[in-house]
Motif scaffolding. Sequence first.
Motif, PDB file in Angstrom:
ATOM      1  N   GLY A   1       0.875  -1.187  -0.248  1.00  0.00           N
ATOM      2  CA  GLY A   1      -0.184   0.034   0.067  1.00  0.00           C
ATOM      3  C   GLY A   1       0.748   1.251   0.087  1.00  0.00           C
ATOM      4  N   ILE A   2       2.074   1.249  -0.139  1.00  0.00           N
ATOM      5  CA  ILE A   2       2.982   2.380   0.103  1.00  0.00           C
ATOM      6  C   ILE A   2       2.728   3.262  -1.390  1.00  0.00           C
ATOM      7  N   SER A   3       2.573   4.572  -0.808  1.00  0.00           N
ATOM      8  CA  SER A   3       1.825   5.452  -1.657  1.00  0.00           C
ATOM      9  C   SER A   3       2.995   6.526  -2.258  1.00  0.00           C
ATOM     10  N   ASP A   4       3.959   6.660  -1.522  1.00  0.00           N
ATOM     11  CA  ASP A   4       4.821   7.642  -1.986  1.00  0.00           C
ATOM     12  C   ASP A   4       6.161   7.026  -2.045  1.00  0.00           C
ATOM     13  N   LEU A   5       6.813   6.835  -3.310  1.00  0.00           N
ATOM     14  CA  LEU A   5       8.050   6.411  -3.620  1.00  0.00           C
ATOM     15  C   LEU A   5       8.951   7.412  -4.114  1.00  0.00           C
ATOM     16  N   ASP A   6      10.254   7.291  -3.742  1.00  0.00           N
ATOM     17  CA  ASP A   6      11.219   8.136  -4.140  1.00  0.00           C
ATOM     18  C   ASP A   6      12.391   7.720  -4.801  1.00  0.00           C
ATOM     19  N   MET A   7      12.767   8.593  -5.999  1.00  0.00           N
ATOM     20  CA  MET A   7      13.780   8.239  -6.788  1.00  0.00           C
ATOM     21  C   MET A   7      14.870   9.344  -6.919  1.00  0.00           C
ATOM     22  N   LEU A   8      15.951   8.796  -6.847  1.00  0.00           N
ATOM     23  CA  LEU A   8      17.002  10.180  -7.045  1.00  0.00           C
ATOM     24  C   LEU A   8      17.695   9.717  -8.592  1.00  0.00           C
ATOM     25  N   PHE A   9      17.527  10.867  -9.430  1.00  0.00           N
ATOM     26  CA  PHE A   9      18.081  10.797 -10.851  1.00  0.00           C
ATOM     27  C   PHE A   9      19.349  11.585 -10.918  1.00  0.00           C
ATOM     28  N   GLU A  10      20.542  10.851 -11.043  1.00  0.00           N
ATOM     29  CA  GLU A  10      21.765  11.618 -11.188  1.00  0.00           C
ATOM     30  C   GLU A  10      21.794  12.372 -12.712  1.00  0.00           C
ATOM     31  N   ILE A  11      22.004  13.885 -12.374  1.00  0.00           N
ATOM     32  CA  ILE A  11      22.225  14.648 -13.754  1.00  0.00           C
ATOM     33  C   ILE A  11      23.806  14.769 -14.188  1.00  0.00           C
ATOM     34  N   PRO A  12      24.150  15.038 -15.351  1.00  0.00           N
ATOM     35  CA  PRO A  12      25.494  15.278 -15.730  1.00  0.00           C
ATOM     36  C   PRO A  12      26.086  16.356 -15.285  1.00  0.00           C
ATOM     37  N   GLU A  13      27.372  16.614 -15.151  1.00  0.00           N
ATOM     38  CA  GLU A  13      27.975  17.883 -14.565  1.00  0.00           C
ATOM     39  C   GLU A  13      27.515  19.007 -15.547  1.00  0.00           C
ATOM     40  N   ALA A  14      27.568  18.660 -16.777  1.00  0.00           N
ATOM     41  CA  ALA A  14      27.289  19.704 -17.770  1.00  0.00           C
ATOM     42  C   ALA A  14      25.864  20.528 -17.433  1.00  0.00           C
ATOM     43  N   ILE A  15      24.960  19.567 -16.915  1.00  0.00           N
ATOM     44  CA  ILE A  15      23.585  20.005 -16.767  1.00  0.00           C
ATOM     45  C   ILE A  15      23.907  20.776 -15.417  1.00  0.00           C
ATOM     46  N   PHE A  16      24.332  20.160 -14.576  1.00  0.00           N
ATOM     47  CA  PHE A  16      24.552  20.975 -13.219  1.00  0.00           C
ATOM     48  C   PHE A  16      25.258  22.401 -13.274  1.00  0.00           C
ATOM     49  N   LYS A  17      26.185  22.499 -14.226  1.00  0.00           N
ATOM     50  CA  LYS A  17      26.758  23.675 -14.376  1.00  0.00           C
ATOM     51  C   LYS A  17      25.822  24.760 -15.215  1.00  0.00           C
ATOM     52  N   LYS A  18      25.147  24.056 -16.110  1.00  0.00           N
ATOM     53  CA  LYS A  18      24.384  24.923 -16.786  1.00  0.00           C
ATOM     54  C   LYS A  18      23.236  25.685 -15.928  1.00  0.00           C
ATOM     55  N   TYR A  19      22.415  24.794 -15.024  1.00  0.00           N
ATOM     56  CA  TYR A  19      21.552  25.449 -14.180  1.00  0.00           C
ATOM     57  C   TYR A  19      22.215  26.342 -13.013  1.00  0.00           C
ATOM     58  N   SER A  20      23.375  25.975 -12.588  1.00  0.00           N
ATOM     59  CA  SER A  20      24.102  26.877 -11.537  1.00  0.00           C
ATOM     60  C   SER A  20      24.347  28.188 -12.052  1.00  0.00           C
ATOM     61  N   ALA A  21      24.601  28.245 -13.376  1.00  0.00           N
ATOM     62  CA  ALA A  21      25.183  29.517 -13.965  1.00  0.00           C
ATOM     63  C   ALA A  21      24.023  30.566 -14.114  1.00  0.00           C
ATOM     64  N   TYR A  22      22.689  30.146 -13.749  1.00  0.00           N
ATOM     65  CA  TYR A  22      21.547  30.973 -13.810  1.00  0.00           C
ATOM     66  C   TYR A  22      21.705  31.934 -12.821  1.00  0.00           C
ATOM     67  N   GLU A  23      21.457  33.288 -13.247  1.00  0.00           N
ATOM     68  CA  GLU A  23      21.551  34.442 -12.076  1.00  0.00           C
ATOM     69  C   GLU A  23      20.481  34.416 -11.244  1.00  0.00           C
ATOM     70  N   TYR A  24      19.320  33.724 -11.575  1.00  0.00           N
ATOM     71  CA  TYR A  24      18.188  33.667 -10.425  1.00  0.00           C
ATOM     72  C   TYR A  24      17.627  32.165 -10.483  1.00  0.00           C
ATOM     73  N   ASN A  25      17.639  31.512  -9.664  1.00  0.00           N
ATOM     74  CA  ASN A  25      16.922  30.201  -9.563  1.00  0.00           C
ATOM     75  C   ASN A  25      16.955  29.446 -10.529  1.00  0.00           C
TER      76      ASN A  25
END
Length: 433
Positions: free
Chosen positions: A60-84
């Motif tokens: 009956g578990i209703s809430d399942l959690d999954m971590l999805f690993e993103i590439p370094e390039a994607i992390f850097k891309k969104y880290s470079a945003y000026e806001y959020n």
Amino acid sequence: MSAKYFREFRENIAVKNYEDIGTSYDEITKRLNRTFWGIDSADKNRLRVGSYGRHTAINGISDLDMLFEIPEAIFKKYSAYEYNGQSALLQAVKNALLERYPNTDISGDGQVVCVKFKRFHVEVLPAYFDPVKKCYLHPNTHDGGSWRPTYPREEIDAMKALNTKANRNLGHLCKMVRAWKNHRGVGMSGWLVDTLCYNFFVEHPKFHTATYDNYPGLVAEFFLYLTALSPNQQYWLAPGSRARVPNDGSFLPKAKKAAKKATDALAEGDLKKRVELWRDIFGGCFPPAVQMVKATAQVATESFGGARSTEEFIENQYPLDIRYRLAIDCEVSTTGTILRLSRIFEHLRWGWQLKFQITEHNVPKPYSVFWKVRNKPLAGYRQDIRGQLLEDQGSEERQERTSFAGDHYVECYIVKDEVCVARDRIKVPIGTM
């Protein structure tokens, strides 16, 4: 003698829809891998986390959690945003999943993207593994956006190591405690359940070699262990990660009741009475002493001296995952005087007016409220047994009248996102006169 009951109990609460869950994990992973890694894989770059990943989930578990690993390039891309940039990353994950599930409710908020299937939700946490900090960094969209560390592998590894050392008894206890909290409406997170069970096995190594024959004593001692914890403790440290697990509700009063019943069960010589005490703690998933013919999907058909039962059960209509507090009480109106049922009366008389109402809860809106008025007559009375689920009309209260003798009760449930997340019960004992 109790071993076979606890074995069957453990089997009853095992996850039954693991194939559907596995398919959903795979399809989500495959879609995200195509978008962010350019590969066609259903299992790479993902980690099952939460209770399902720690192997402590129950049916009956209703809430399942999954971590999805993103590439370094994607992390850097969104880290470079000026806001959020973190919010933009969640939107990108949401858009990718909408390509696979265009007719499914998918939302991104705070730290995760939630895919709301009919019987369960999958919360996807996109994260980058920082090889220097040796942790995952996941997005937090609040206050302009930031990256927060998380250590899910350390938590999974710590639980796995102790569970192996304890001959799987740790995992079994975590699952049994979940059944208790869902049945008794104990507002505890699964993370807190696993943490306290882990700490118990660290402090009580004598139970590492426990068998099903030892489970009555194991369960009783665990509940006694809970009652000894300080009610003022604000958090505990999670296994492996040492992250703070908040004390997110007052579980001590209900733990004390469970400890008393478990202790009584240990001392009870009559098998039927002993099993009923365990069922009172854990609910219908604990097998009865005398096997009964299973009811239809939602309505029980047992008979009490000629009376007909139309009782319905919340777990047959919604998944159970009790994680919020809920308290109800009842006002008794007699000869113009209103008194509190739970504080005054041992038995009520016929013809009194009752008003049941929610006195406390911490479930965020929106949600739905349901009531269940369980009328079970004493032997010799032929009134039908009520117990249908009744949706509240917005007042968050229920008006009733004492009509016939019996040990009745009223339950209240709060349903949010098609999951029952809070419940409470109050006894309504009505005398013969």
